[in-house]
Write an enzyme that holds these catalytic residues in place. Sequence first.
Site, PDB file in Angstrom:
ATOM      1  N   GLU A  82       0.841  -1.205   0.000  1.00  0.00           N
ATOM      2  CA  GLU A  82       0.000   0.000   0.000  1.00  0.00           C
ATOM      3  C   GLU A  82       0.876   1.256   0.000  1.00  0.00           C
ATOM      4  O   GLU A  82       1.817   1.366   0.787  1.00  0.00           O
ATOM      5  CB  GLU A  82      -0.841  -0.043   1.297  1.00  0.00           C
ATOM      6  CG  GLU A  82      -1.869   1.057   1.444  1.00  0.00           C
ATOM      7  CD  GLU A  82      -2.652   0.907   2.755  1.00  0.00           C
ATOM      8  OE1 GLU A  82      -2.299   0.029   3.580  1.00  0.00           O
ATOM      9  OE2 GLU A  82      -3.607   1.669   2.957  1.00  0.00           O
ATOM     10  N   LYS A 113      -8.954   2.841  -1.962  1.00  0.00           N
ATOM     11  CA  LYS A 113      -9.343   2.130  -0.736  1.00  0.00           C
ATOM     12  C   LYS A 113     -10.737   2.566  -0.298  1.00  0.00           C
ATOM     13  O   LYS A 113     -11.055   3.760  -0.290  1.00  0.00           O
ATOM     14  CB  LYS A 113      -8.324   2.477   0.354  1.00  0.00           C
ATOM     15  CG  LYS A 113      -8.390   1.658   1.614  1.00  0.00           C
ATOM     16  CD  LYS A 113      -7.190   2.051   2.494  1.00  0.00           C
ATOM     17  CE  LYS A 113      -7.094   1.282   3.775  1.00  0.00           C
ATOM     18  NZ  LYS A 113      -5.868   1.675   4.530  1.00  0.00           N
ATOM     19  N   CYS A 152      -5.707  -3.249   1.961  1.00  0.00           N
ATOM     20  CA  CYS A 152      -5.524  -3.251   3.423  1.00  0.00           C
ATOM     21  C   CYS A 152      -6.834  -3.374   4.204  1.00  0.00           C
ATOM     22  O   CYS A 152      -7.424  -4.444   4.255  1.00  0.00           O
ATOM     23  CB  CYS A 152      -4.739  -1.997   3.821  1.00  0.00           C
ATOM     24  SG  CYS A 152      -3.935  -2.138   5.438  1.00  0.00           S
ATOM     25  N   LYS A 189      -0.286  -9.703  16.285  1.00  0.00           N
ATOM     26  CA  LYS A 189      -1.171  -9.334  15.180  1.00  0.00           C
ATOM     27  C   LYS A 189      -1.107 -10.379  14.074  1.00  0.00           C
ATOM     28  O   LYS A 189      -2.108 -10.630  13.393  1.00  0.00           O
ATOM     29  CB  LYS A 189      -0.757  -7.962  14.632  1.00  0.00           C
ATOM     30  CG  LYS A 189      -1.854  -7.237  13.876  1.00  0.00           C
ATOM     31  CD  LYS A 189      -1.349  -5.875  13.425  1.00  0.00           C
ATOM     32  CE  LYS A 189      -2.429  -4.999  12.846  1.00  0.00           C
ATOM     33  NZ  LYS A 189      -1.870  -3.697  12.381  1.00  0.00           N
ATOM     34  N   SER A 193      19.222   0.620  29.933  1.00  0.00           N
ATOM     35  CA  SER A 193      20.259   1.112  29.027  1.00  0.00           C
ATOM     36  C   SER A 193      21.024  -0.053  28.408  1.00  0.00           C
ATOM     37  O   SER A 193      21.480   0.038  27.266  1.00  0.00           O
ATOM     38  CB  SER A 193      21.203   2.082  29.740  1.00  0.00           C
ATOM     39  OG  SER A 193      21.791   1.491  30.879  1.00  0.00           O
ATOM     40  N   ASN A 216      16.685  15.541  40.502  1.00  0.00           N
ATOM     41  CA  ASN A 216      16.428  15.790  39.086  1.00  0.00           C
ATOM     42  C   ASN A 216      17.605  16.462  38.396  1.00  0.00           C
ATOM     43  O   ASN A 216      17.832  16.247  37.205  1.00  0.00           O
ATOM     44  CB  ASN A 216      15.164  16.636  38.924  1.00  0.00           C
ATOM     45  CG  ASN A 216      13.900  15.797  39.017  1.00  0.00           C
ATOM     46  OD1 ASN A 216      13.934  14.594  38.800  1.00  0.00           O
ATOM     47  ND2 ASN A 216      12.792  16.430  39.355  1.00  0.00           N
TER      48      ASN A 216
END
Lengths: 592, 592
Positions: A44, A116, A152, A185, A326, A396
């Site tokens: 796409e 689409k 899609c 997914k 890290s 901080n």
Amino acid sequence: MSVLRIALAQVDPTVGALASNAQLIVDWTRRAVAAGADVVVFPEMVLTGYPVEDLCLRQSFAQASRTGVDGLAGRLGKAGCGETLVYVGYLDRDEEGPRNGVAALFGGAVVARQFKHHLPNFGVFDEHRHFRPGRTLEVLRLHGVDIGLAVCQDLWEDGGPIAALGQAGVDLVVSPNASPYERSKDDIRLPLVARRAAEAGAPLVYVNQVGGQDDLVFDGDSFLVLPDGALQTRAPQFVEDLLLADLDLPAGGHEAQGDFHGLRLRRQVLTHAPLRRRAAPAAPIISEPLSDEAEMWAALVLGLRDYVVKNGFSTVVLGLSGGIDSAVTAALAVDALGPDAVFGVSMPSAYSSSHSRSDAKELARRLGCNYRVEPIADLVRVYVEQLGLTGVAEENVQARVRGMLLMALSNQDGLLVLATGNKTELAVGYSTLYGDAVGGFAPIKDVFKTEVWRLARWRNAEATTRGEIPPIPENSITKPPSAELRPGQLDTDSLPDYHLLDDILDDYVEGDRDHADLVAAGFDAEVIEQVVRMVDRAEYKRRQYPPGTKITLKAFGRDRRLPITSTWGHGHNQPTVAHHGVGPGRTVVGEA
Amino acid sequence: MSVLRIALAQVDPTVGALASNAQLIVDWTRRAVAAGADVVVFPEMVLTGYPVEDLCLRQSFAQASRTGVDGLAGRLGKAGCGETLVYVGYLDRDEEGPRNGVAALFGGAVVARQFKHHLPNFGVFDEHRHFRPGRTLEVLRLHGVDIGLAVCQDLWEDGGPIAALGQAGVDLVVSPNASPYERSKDDIRLPLVARRAAEAGAPLVYVNQVGGQDDLVFDGDSFLVLPDGALQTRAPQFVEDLLLADLDLPAGGHEAQGDFHGLRLRRQVLTHAPLRRRAAPAAPIISEPLSDEAEMWAALVLGLRDYVVKNGFSTVVLGLSGGIDSAVTAALAVDALGPDAVFGVSMPSAYSSSHSRSDAKELARRLGCNYRVEPIADLVRVYVEQLGLTGVAEENVQARVRGMLLMALSNQDGLLVLATGNKTELAVGYSTLYGDAVGGFAPIKDVFKTEVWRLARWRNAEATTRGEIPPIPENSITKPPSAELRPGQLDTDSLPDYHLLDDILDDYVEGDRDHADLVAAGFDAEVIEQVVRMVDRAEYKRRQYPPGTKITLKAFGRDRRLPITSTWGHGHNQPTVAHHGVGPGRTVVGEA
């Protein structure tokens, strides 16, 4: 035997790069044609990259895309690819507005354009903002085979284009996609597409983009599935790939035209020539899907690499604290860019433990990356003394001095700074704005803390399996997490145990559940209250956080759009005055 | 005489604050009833605040809103307001999903609910993401008067609810709105609504929210317009207001029901009681719209005040450089919060001119705000010496030390930091990430540089007119802008003249035009190239910038959603590799 040979061109385009994307399409089409392909399917909007966001509202961009696709057809014709049908996603625009289009290129010209129909407007998608829906379906007959098209999201909607194609009759459906990766997914896509192939009564070719684009990464995982649900071929994830598939298709001789499910179906014959006879069929390759951890790791590596490279950088710098976040970020950076491109900086303070330095050094040794030590004591002292800072303000300042130091190295040497915060920290605001939150990209922004540990163990085990040195020092994985901004400080001073915290966040953030649901799920009311309050109050910090690769269902950012100013929630579903001046432990930023 | 008395309740709700918004609605309804109102109209989604963004996807929030509006009806009934028809915007949710609803409250109960039909999904709006459209129109007969309803965007669409109401027949249309302020929008609204009143064949009551919500500010400016286009009454802008209007309406006795323009129209009689006789009609007040500058100033003041207050802060801190941007930001803050709530900090470096300090001090004196001086030489020196910084890296360290210093004061004293950058700087990236860009809120983020000067002159003239001291030192307005990060530095070393630059940005950013359009508009090709390149490459900086009040057609942020990674444009419409490592002058951040 006579078969139709289809090439699934799983490529990695760059947003906005019309000329180089066109070159990519030409190169891959030539390779496909050389391999005997009759049809080539690209993802796409491959010509423009995806998502182009508001760029598609610019007339000049849409015009360049239209011109580009016409030019591409001509180039392919001249390059000897004119007998091959090539599907290219691009941005179109007509009197109604911009369109998410796919052009069919054949014989040196654009022979059909389809737009689409179903425009997703949820999660990370804003397609109602960007496109007008299409109303036509273009069926092309090539060597007697009737080929339909579904773009899609058109695959995902019941009663949409697939139902129309099934009713009208086609022999094959091709589907260009740009479907961002998120965990699990792929477990949904394949069964869905198999169902649609059955509905269409034809094999379905699913081609997905691969590559990173800002906070999205596309996993590829293109495949071809038969109407009986059988998987004929499947591409590997997270790499470019040209996959060939041969189909012995019955020529259906479908003739039905007109309106189906509200869409106008048009048929066109491209060539009456019969299918080519082939000596050897393409070997059907079925790549194995990656394990859950391998998939996440590959997603994070590719998302990071493409962000760095596509933005013109070649080197990155990050602080190495000796901690797990890290360490994992550095390991990802080395896997993405190679050890020479990664610059680790240890920035010990008066409160840093000896292991924080030795673990950082050991990490750099194992990774083989660049490493330097920059103590921050002198830098911190001047602030503390000039302003008389104490408590959280003093904590901080340490984090911010480190951030400034990395930015100074970035400015001096052209390095891209990586932020090392994880999703759990980002959720509860356990980070210092303009401190550990500085960076151009945040590779593990969408990885919960418990998953960071899991990935570290997996990556080390992988190395062992391959006979390599495990990159992450065991001590960084096993020691109790600490920000080391005051003596003996531990994360658990300010936060619930990370396993409990991630469980709650999984419900509250991923699941969009609320206080009552969390109580019903059996969590302790006081802990819920604390967590929900922290999450809600950290929205302002998240807004200023760098982008990072989405791997979960709901990443912070455009996946989850919440107001900063809001008094809803805070654990008891009763409005209170928002006051995000006070947050948890090290990460308190007494300010919005 | 017998008239229908309508109260336009132009209030300032808070997002998520269901209980206090409900209290606001009760209080204002009681005031309206005490003033003899038959109908009270509140803004769109007044019960939840607007926009609630993804909060509306949470079932518990929608449920609380539904429960809230039912409870409100009961409370109003018990409070002696049951004979008055009250329109309250709220969030509904049914089996189809969330709804942008308006409830009609009468006799202690919700007698009707109507859902917004046209869902804007452009600019700052994402309503296709958030709501399902309505399909019904509720017409209520009160004292013989047939009252129809149209929610916000429903007014703006041709052939929509208004056309349906006009065809079916009503005597009055009420319209709850949450229409964000942008310059000159009021010039569009009134003629549009007048046209719709003619189309409906009935007076139209337009009620808009007032107040700030993150980067939006609502201007109120509610009004009532007759079908012949005559403006009967108009509320002032940017303040809460209860405006009364008496209408001598013919009882039309309309009966048509059924489908009109695809919407189902339902009628209901609330009471057959005749209109009340009134001794004195409500005096028709027509507030004058503010001048262009006064309107912008008021928008910026209210946007800032509501952000600070609704987020639980009472004090702000900002750096005072002696330049125009910090001067205007400080003046806005004092107008929003009072001088005692504003803390100005002069942070001179080795490169600061003597006037930068004296102008800052003079500004603070004129404003009467708090003021302190914190030299940064010692803070900068340690970085420069430890890291051997030169050039841009050294320049940026100065800006970052100032940012850190303000954040330390914020942490120490609970002050909200204001960023002082303007839209021109933000557009071209002429600012230092984590330096002058730090803050919880950026009041003039959407004000172009040339407009900053214009506002300064206007504010000073206003003061003179009122016999007050002009707040902004003349020298801050007239001196050539400089970041003072190296000796003799001027903004014009790195940027085109601000008038030219703002002209180009007006086309490129506001107008969404592209290179070819800019050439056609007569700008110099080289300057266009420079500007477009700077704007495109600064996207990553804008992503990490604090929110600030939108006043233009297209504010940076959700109004203009562009990818960071993109090679489109850069002045010549040819893709190039993006490389935002190098930017203009002081603001270079050699990093994404």
